[in-house]
Design a protein around this motif. Structure first.
Motif, PDB file in Angstrom:
ATOM      1  N   GLU A 125       0.854  -1.194  -0.051  1.00  0.00           N
ATOM      2  CA  GLU A 125      -0.080  -0.009   0.008  1.00  0.00           C
ATOM      3  C   GLU A 125       0.749   1.295   0.168  1.00  0.00           C
ATOM      4  O   GLU A 125       0.611   2.232  -0.748  1.00  0.00           O
ATOM      5  CB  GLU A 125      -1.145   0.011   1.179  1.00  0.00           C
ATOM      6  CG  GLU A 125      -2.023   1.200   1.110  1.00  0.00           C
ATOM      7  CD  GLU A 125      -2.818   1.125  -0.110  1.00  0.00           C
ATOM      8  OE1 GLU A 125      -3.083   2.328  -0.393  1.00  0.00           O
ATOM      9  OE2 GLU A 125      -3.268   0.017  -0.522  1.00  0.00           O
ATOM     10  N   LEU A 126       2.067   1.020   0.720  1.00  0.00           N
ATOM     11  CA  LEU A 126       2.724   2.350   0.794  1.00  0.00           C
ATOM     12  C   LEU A 126       3.551   2.471  -0.601  1.00  0.00           C
ATOM     13  O   LEU A 126       3.747   3.732  -1.195  1.00  0.00           O
ATOM     14  CB  LEU A 126       4.123   2.147   1.993  1.00  0.00           C
ATOM     15  CG  LEU A 126       3.509   2.176   3.470  1.00  0.00           C
ATOM     16  CD1 LEU A 126       4.628   1.987   4.051  1.00  0.00           C
ATOM     17  CD2 LEU A 126       2.975   3.720   3.624  1.00  0.00           C
ATOM     18  N   ARG A 127       3.655   1.482  -1.309  1.00  0.00           N
ATOM     19  CA  ARG A 127       4.429   1.590  -2.637  1.00  0.00           C
ATOM     20  C   ARG A 127       3.167   2.269  -3.541  1.00  0.00           C
ATOM     21  O   ARG A 127       3.854   3.167  -4.530  1.00  0.00           O
ATOM     22  CB  ARG A 127       4.754   0.161  -3.109  1.00  0.00           C
ATOM     23  CG  ARG A 127       5.409   0.161  -4.451  1.00  0.00           C
ATOM     24  CD  ARG A 127       6.904   0.914  -4.542  1.00  0.00           C
ATOM     25  NE  ARG A 127       7.460   1.213  -6.051  1.00  0.00           N
ATOM     26  CZ  ARG A 127       7.695   2.066  -6.501  1.00  0.00           C
ATOM     27  NH1 ARG A 127       7.572   3.163  -5.791  1.00  0.00           N
ATOM     28  NH2 ARG A 127       7.923   2.068  -7.598  1.00  0.00           N
ATOM     29  N   ARG A 128       2.011   1.645  -3.142  1.00  0.00           N
ATOM     30  CA  ARG A 128       1.075   2.353  -4.508  1.00  0.00           C
ATOM     31  C   ARG A 128       1.021   3.804  -4.092  1.00  0.00           C
ATOM     32  O   ARG A 128       0.901   4.601  -5.221  1.00  0.00           O
ATOM     33  CB  ARG A 128      -0.357   1.878  -3.966  1.00  0.00           C
ATOM     34  CG  ARG A 128      -0.462   0.440  -4.550  1.00  0.00           C
ATOM     35  CD  ARG A 128      -1.888  -0.289  -4.182  1.00  0.00           C
ATOM     36  NE  ARG A 128      -2.114  -1.491  -4.549  1.00  0.00           N
ATOM     37  CZ  ARG A 128      -2.491  -2.539  -3.681  1.00  0.00           C
ATOM     38  NH1 ARG A 128      -3.088  -2.151  -2.662  1.00  0.00           N
ATOM     39  NH2 ARG A 128      -2.707  -3.768  -4.325  1.00  0.00           N
ATOM     40  N   MET A 129       0.939   4.344  -2.827  1.00  0.00           N
ATOM     41  CA  MET A 129       0.769   5.711  -2.704  1.00  0.00           C
ATOM     42  C   MET A 129       1.887   6.252  -3.223  1.00  0.00           C
ATOM     43  O   MET A 129       1.853   7.699  -3.715  1.00  0.00           O
ATOM     44  CB  MET A 129       0.860   5.785  -0.975  1.00  0.00           C
ATOM     45  CG  MET A 129      -0.545   5.340  -0.678  1.00  0.00           C
ATOM     46  SD  MET A 129      -0.877   5.321   1.220  1.00  0.00           S
ATOM     47  CE  MET A 129       0.089   6.740   1.777  1.00  0.00           C
ATOM     48  N   GLN A 130       3.238   5.860  -3.179  1.00  0.00           N
ATOM     49  CA  GLN A 130       4.430   6.487  -3.490  1.00  0.00           C
ATOM     50  C   GLN A 130       4.319   6.831  -5.203  1.00  0.00           C
ATOM     51  O   GLN A 130       4.695   7.654  -5.768  1.00  0.00           O
ATOM     52  CB  GLN A 130       5.610   5.678  -3.275  1.00  0.00           C
ATOM     53  CG  GLN A 130       6.978   6.037  -3.965  1.00  0.00           C
ATOM     54  CD  GLN A 130       7.963   5.201  -3.519  1.00  0.00           C
ATOM     55  OE1 GLN A 130       7.905   3.990  -3.398  1.00  0.00           O
ATOM     56  NE2 GLN A 130       9.417   5.788  -3.414  1.00  0.00           N
ATOM     57  N   MET A 131       3.926   5.575  -5.706  1.00  0.00           N
ATOM     58  CA  MET A 131       3.686   5.467  -7.199  1.00  0.00           C
ATOM     59  C   MET A 131       2.653   6.716  -7.689  1.00  0.00           C
ATOM     60  O   MET A 131       2.917   7.391  -8.755  1.00  0.00           O
ATOM     61  CB  MET A 131       3.081   4.462  -7.859  1.00  0.00           C
ATOM     62  CG  MET A 131       4.427   3.350  -7.891  1.00  0.00           C
ATOM     63  SD  MET A 131       3.734   1.564  -8.221  1.00  0.00           S
ATOM     64  CE  MET A 131       3.477   1.872  -9.866  1.00  0.00           C
ATOM     65  N   ILE A 132       1.522   6.846  -6.980  1.00  0.00           N
ATOM     66  CA  ILE A 132       0.534   7.931  -7.232  1.00  0.00           C
ATOM     67  C   ILE A 132       1.248   9.274  -7.121  1.00  0.00           C
ATOM     68  O   ILE A 132       1.267  10.116  -7.894  1.00  0.00           O
ATOM     69  CB  ILE A 132      -0.616   7.682  -6.480  1.00  0.00           C
ATOM     70  CG1 ILE A 132      -1.480   6.490  -6.805  1.00  0.00           C
ATOM     71  CG2 ILE A 132      -1.651   8.825  -6.712  1.00  0.00           C
ATOM     72  CD1 ILE A 132      -2.589   6.161  -6.115  1.00  0.00           C
ATOM     73  N   THR A 133       1.953   9.467  -6.125  1.00  0.00           N
ATOM     74  CA  THR A 133       2.583  10.618  -5.820  1.00  0.00           C
ATOM     75  C   THR A 133       3.727  11.095  -6.920  1.00  0.00           C
ATOM     76  O   THR A 133       3.649  12.194  -7.379  1.00  0.00           O
ATOM     77  CB  THR A 133       3.176  10.551  -4.572  1.00  0.00           C
ATOM     78  OG1 THR A 133       2.640  10.408  -3.541  1.00  0.00           O
ATOM     79  CG2 THR A 133       4.180  11.920  -4.181  1.00  0.00           C
TER      80      THR A 133
END
Length: 109
Positions: A62-70
Motif C-alpha cells: 500500500e505504501l508503494r502504491r501511494m508512492q507511485m501515485i505521488t
C-alpha cells in the motif's frame, strides 16, 4: 631464416569486407543480447526479493502504491493511474456475473 615480414597496402575484396563486417555485427549483437539477458536476470532476482519483503509486510504494498501515485502526480502527466487491490477486481467480476445471471433469468448458485 625469415626475421621480419611486413605487409603494405593490403586490399580486401568487397565480398570479404562485407563478410568481416557481418561477423563483427553478429559479435556485437551477441554481446548486447548477453548483457540484456544478464540485466533481465538481475531484475528478476530483485523483483523476487521485493515480493518476499511485501509478503512479510502487506502494508509495504500500500505504501508503494501511494508512492507511485505521488510520483505520477509530480510529473504532471495527463494520465491518471488508479490502483486498487485485486480483491476489488474479483468482487467486481463476481457482481458482473451475478448481474448477467439475473439478466438471463438464471438462478444463482
Amino acid at each position: 631464416m625469415v626475421s621480419r615480414v611486413q605487409m603494405r597496402n593490403v586490399e580486401l575484396p568487397p565480398s570479404m569486407q562485407r563478410a568481416m563486417a557481418q561477423e563483427a555485427e553478429a559479435v556485437r549483437e551477441k554481446k548486447a543480447r548477453i548483457i540484456k539477458a544478464d540485466a533481465e536476470l538481475e531484475a528478476a532476482y530483485k523483483l523476487n526479493e521485493a515480493a518476499e519483503v511485501v509478503m512479510k509486510n502487506p502494508a509495504a504494498l500500500e505504501l508503494r502504491r501511494m508512492q507511485m501515485i505521488t510520483e505520477v502526480g509530480a510529473e504532471q502527466n495527463t494520465t491518471t493511474i488508479v490502483m486498487m487491490p485485486s480483491e476489488f477486481v474479483s468482487a467486481a467480476r463476481g457482481l458482473a456475473d451475478i448481474g448477467d445471471a439475473f439478466k438471463n433469468g438464471k438462478s444463482l448458485p
